[in-house]
Every structure is written in C-alpha cells, then in structure tokens.
Design an enzyme around this catalytic site. Structure first.
Site, PDB file in Angstrom:
ATOM      1  N   LYS A 135      94.635   2.354 -16.757  1.00  9.55           N
ATOM      2  CA  LYS A 135      93.751   1.631 -17.868  1.00  9.55           C
ATOM      3  C   LYS A 135      93.378  -0.050 -17.415  1.00  9.55           C
ATOM      4  O   LYS A 135      92.350  -0.339 -17.611  1.00  9.55           O
ATOM      5  CB  LYS A 135      94.193   1.496 -19.176  1.00  9.55           C
TER       6      LYS A 135
HETATM    7  C1  LIG Z   1      94.615   7.649 -20.233  1.00  9.89           C
HETATM    8  C2  LIG Z   1      95.718   8.283 -19.247  1.00  9.89           C
HETATM    9  C3  LIG Z   1      95.413   9.593 -18.419  1.00  9.89           C
HETATM   10  C4  LIG Z   1      94.161  10.510 -19.122  1.00  9.89           C
HETATM   11  O1  LIG Z   1      92.871   9.739 -18.474  1.00  9.89           O
HETATM   12  P1  LIG Z   1      91.655  10.214 -19.157  1.00  9.89           P
HETATM   13  O2  LIG Z   1      90.592   9.101 -18.567  1.00  9.89           O
HETATM   14  O3  LIG Z   1      91.558  10.226 -20.553  1.00  9.89           O
HETATM   15  O4  LIG Z   1      91.421  11.284 -18.542  1.00  9.89           O
HETATM   16  C5  LIG Z   1      96.372  10.067 -17.868  1.00  9.89           C
HETATM   17  N1  LIG Z   1      97.279   9.213 -17.365  1.00  9.89           N
HETATM   18  C6  LIG Z   1      97.654   8.244 -17.927  1.00  9.89           C
HETATM   19  C7  LIG Z   1      98.947   7.358 -17.774  1.00  9.89           C
HETATM   20  C8  LIG Z   1      96.788   7.793 -18.846  1.00  9.89           C
HETATM   21  O5  LIG Z   1      97.217   6.385 -19.425  1.00  9.89           O
END
Ligand SMILES: *Cc1c(COP(=O)(O)O)cnc(C)c1O
Length: 455
Positions: A108
């Site tokens: 993120k």
């Molecule tokens: C947010 C997240 C996901 C999923 O990502 P999306 O964009 O919601 O599909 C997978 N792994 C981790 C570690 C995340 O923080």
C-alpha cells in the site's frame, strides 16, 4: 486527462478534482476517459523515472511535469531498496516482486506515499482542507496514517474491524500520536467498515460540510501508481509475464489489468484468493455471491465485496453507466448476481485459484526450508495459486507484505518468528490510541463532526 464516473451521471473532471473527491458524486468510481499508451521505459533501470513516464498522461492538464517528477522523487526516496520493487528469483522461472520496502512494510505504501505528498501539494494550491475517511483491512490504514500524519489541511479518520487485523497492523496505526489522525475500531467486518464509509459519502450534506475525501483504492490515484510496477517487472524481465496477485478488494489485480490495457506485455493475471473466495467462485461459476466473511491468516484479503470490481464491470458493460449502476444495485440487494457479459469478460481477462490457510502455511514452510526465503501469508496465497494453476514462465508473484507483519502465521508455519525490522519495532513498543465504536453510521458521523469542529 479527464475522468468519468462508472455510474455515468457525474460531470467529467480533471485529475486533482477526482483525487480530492475520492468517490464520484453519483456514487460511482472515477476512471480516466481513456487509457493512454504505455510510455517507453527501456529496461526500467530507474523506478521513479519509469513511474513518472507511465503516469504523466494521467495527470496531464492538472499537474506540471516538473512538479509531478518532484512529488514522485520525494515519495520513492523513502523506500529502503534503491530498486523500490526488487525481483527475487525463487527458481523454475518464478519470481517474487517485493512490494514491501516502504515505511509500513506493505505494498500500500507504493501508492500511499505519493498520495500524502500529492494531497498536501494540492490542498496548499487550493488553500483548503479535507477530511479523509477510509476503511482498512489492515495495511491501507497503516500506510495512510504514516503518509498523512501531521499533514497540513488533512484530518484522517480510519475505520478498522476490531479484532480483524493483525497486532502489528493495528499498532502501526494506533501508535501514531499525530493530532490529525483518528483510529476507529469498529465492531464489525472490513465490509461493514467499507459500507459505512460509502454511506458517509452518499450523504451529500455531510460530505460537503466536511469536505470528505478518500484514500482507499476507490481513489483512482492508488490504482494508477500500482500500474507502474507491473510495467517495470515486464521491462526488467524483458519477456511476456504472468502475474499472480493475492487479491481482496480487486485493486491490485485491476491495476495489472490496466497495465495490460495500456500495452504492458502481460500474458496472464491470476486472481489468488484466500477462503474469502467470491472472486474465484465468480470465475468458476459465473455467479457472484456474497457469503459471510471468514477470518484467515491473510486478513488484508478477508473481504467479500471487492469495490474495485465496479471499474471492470463498467468496461465489460461497454462503458454504460446505467447498466453498471443496475448491476451493482442488484448485486448488493440480492447478495448475488449472474451476468454473462460481465462473467465472460472476467474469465477472458483473468484466471483464478483459491488457497486455504493450511495450503498457504505449507508454501511458507517449503520456501523457508528449500530457499531460506520468508514470505508473508498473503504472498503465500499468490505462490500457492501458481502451484495450482501451473502457468508457463516467467511468472511473477506479487509479494504484498513483509513477513514480520504476520509473525504468528510465520511462526506457525516454520517454527520461528521472523526478525523484526527497526521500522516495525518502534510501533510494536509504543503506546496505542484508538476509539472503539459500534457499527453505527450516526455515531461515527457525530465523532467525525465533533473532531472537525476542533480542527
Ligand atoms: C491490501 C492487501 C492485499 C489485497 O489487495 P487488493 O488491492 O485489495 O486486492 C493483499 N495483500 C496485502 C498484504 C495487502 O495489504
């Protein structure tokens, strides 16, 4: 570049307008009117340079190229790896693309670090302020708190499912002492949190009074920044690539789809689900049906309603906003929908596999024993899906979080807790601040209204 809403009833806006609005006023998600062709990035030796080239067309007309370059320089300087997203070879023409070298150790950060600087830049230009509200399944919250703490003109409210995220994830948010950060532990699931946020956005008076804005992946800028690492991985390998993407809210894998639409040489995109497998069942059965959320060792994917799917639905339905709205409304009111046009487009664009916690745990143990490579439980879902579908190489699995964020699951799989990086250790020791709230819209609205008065 101008942006349209997936519900088709909002006026066209420029990049910074859609950035600050988050959700379109008609309840839809913003998309660029068209996807620009992928810029030439050579072998992508410099990540930031590639990022600027790829994303510049999306901000054209709103942000001068020099300013955009400076914003991205600043954001990616905060990453520990000079490559920003290094590729790690795990044999058999299979690679991990490590996306967790930012400040909060999850992917993120790649978009959120840009968003922090970008919000501040734009709010200063407009001499205004916003209230950012978000829902998190763990990592978005940590990344948003880190990126927005103490930023001028921003008040942040982050809703998270009480007990539904890992301790490290919670502490990364709640140990932040910045006065503009408010963590709300909601008595409910991530889907409940996401619905509460959407409900606040649909209350027009509330939305305007407090200048609501979003940093969830409903915000196009998030998706846009994630397009970059797909193109960079293809450029570095210099061959057509299949990606395996651990998915919950469909944001990350949708970014891969956009990269492919722009011209990145992507052979395949694998949707890798945990037991919350609505996206995988939709692929197999053409019916998208909501079930109860189950808690897994990959909590950032404990989601049933994948909000970014709406962007794909809009495309599959020929950019028809009314049809998209009808699809989403029927889905939410019946808890299920069967639409062959959307299902066929979805099956053509992706493959999909579900991986259980037990299977993921085996994958973690196997990589640790054979290669001394530690992966987190989300990444393990992606690697497990590759094991099930066996695509031809090269395959790149997106490594979405650092294993130390989920040390209990790692210890259960391997017998050892992973070493904790300094960046995380500080959060694990500091005192926490958060407020527990019921799953009640009015209560949460009044908390936001009160804090805004002090702001
Ligand atoms: C947010 C997240 C996901 C999923 O990502 P999306 O964009 O919601 O599909 C997978 N792994 C981790 C570690 C995340 O923080």
């Amino acid at each position: 570049m101008r942006y349209v809403s997936t519900r088709g009833k909002a006026p066209l806006v420029g990049f910074t307008d859609q950035l600050l609005e988050g959700l379109a006023p008609d309840g839809g998600l913003y998309l660029p009117e068209e996807f620009p062709p992928l810029a030439d990035i050579g072998s992508a030796a410099d990540y930031t340079d590639a990022a600027v080239r790829i994303t510049l067309p999306f901000v054209a007309g709103d942000i001068p190229a020099d300013d955009w370059g400076m914003l991205l320089e600043n954001a990616y300087r905060r990453f520990e790896s000079p490559e920003v997203t290094p590729l790690v070879d795990i044999g058999n023409d299979h690679f991990l693309l490590e996306l967790f070298h930012g400040p909060t150790l999850a992917f993120k950060d790649i978009a959120m670090q840009v968003l922090g600087d970008l919000f501040e830049y734009e709010l200063k230009r407009r001499a205004t302020s916003v209230t950012v509200i978000g829902a998190t399944s763990g990592d978005t919250g940590a990344a948003a708190v880190q990126a927005l703490a103490d930023r001028q003109g921003i008040e942040l409210f982050m809703l998270f499912p009480d007990g539904g995220i890992s301790e490290a994830q919670r502490r990364q948010m709640t140990t932040c002492q910045a006065a503009n950060v408010h963590n709300l532990a909601v008595d409910g699931s991530f889907d409940d949190c996401q619905d509460l946020v959407k409900a606040m956005f649909s209350d027009e008076a509330f939305r305007n009074r407090h200048g609501l804005s979003a940093v969830n992946s409903i915000n196009w800028a998030r998706v846009m920044m994630q397009v970059v690492y797909y193109a960079v991985a293809v450029a570095r390998l210099n061959r057509p690539v299949t990606f395996s993407v651990p998915t919950g809210n469909f944001g990350n894998v949708y970014a891969g789809h956009v990269a492919r639409r722009m011209g990145a040489d992507i052979k395949g995109l694998i949707i890798a689900s945990n037991r919350n497998d609505i996206l995988t069942r939709f692929h197999a059965e053409s019916v998208m049906e909501i079930r109860d959320v189950v808690r897994t060792t990959s909590p950032s994917m404990d989601i049933q309603v994948s909000s970014n799917l709406e962007r794909f639905v809009f495309e599959a339905l020929g950019h028809d906003g009314s049809a998209t709205e009808a699809f989403m409304t029927e889905f939410r009111s019946n808890q299920s929908i069967a639409d062959h046009k959307v299902a066929d487009a979805y099956r053509n664009a992706f493959s999909a596999a579900m991986v259980t916690d037990a299977e993921g745990s085996e994958v973690i143990a196997d990589l640790a024993a054979r290669l001394n490579v530690l992966i987190d439980p989300h990444t393990a879902i992606g690697v497990g899906a590759v094991g099930k579908l066996k695509p031809e190489g090269p395959v790149v699995t997106l490594a979405t979080a650092h294993p130390a964020k989920f040390s209990d699951a790692i210890a259960a799989a391997t017998g050892d807790k992973p070493a904790v990086p300094d960046r995380l250790q500080a959060a694990l020791n500091a005192p926490e601040t958060f407020q527990s709230v019921p799953r009640d819209l009015e209560t949460i609205k009044s908390i936001i209204a009160q804090s805004r008065q002090e702001f």
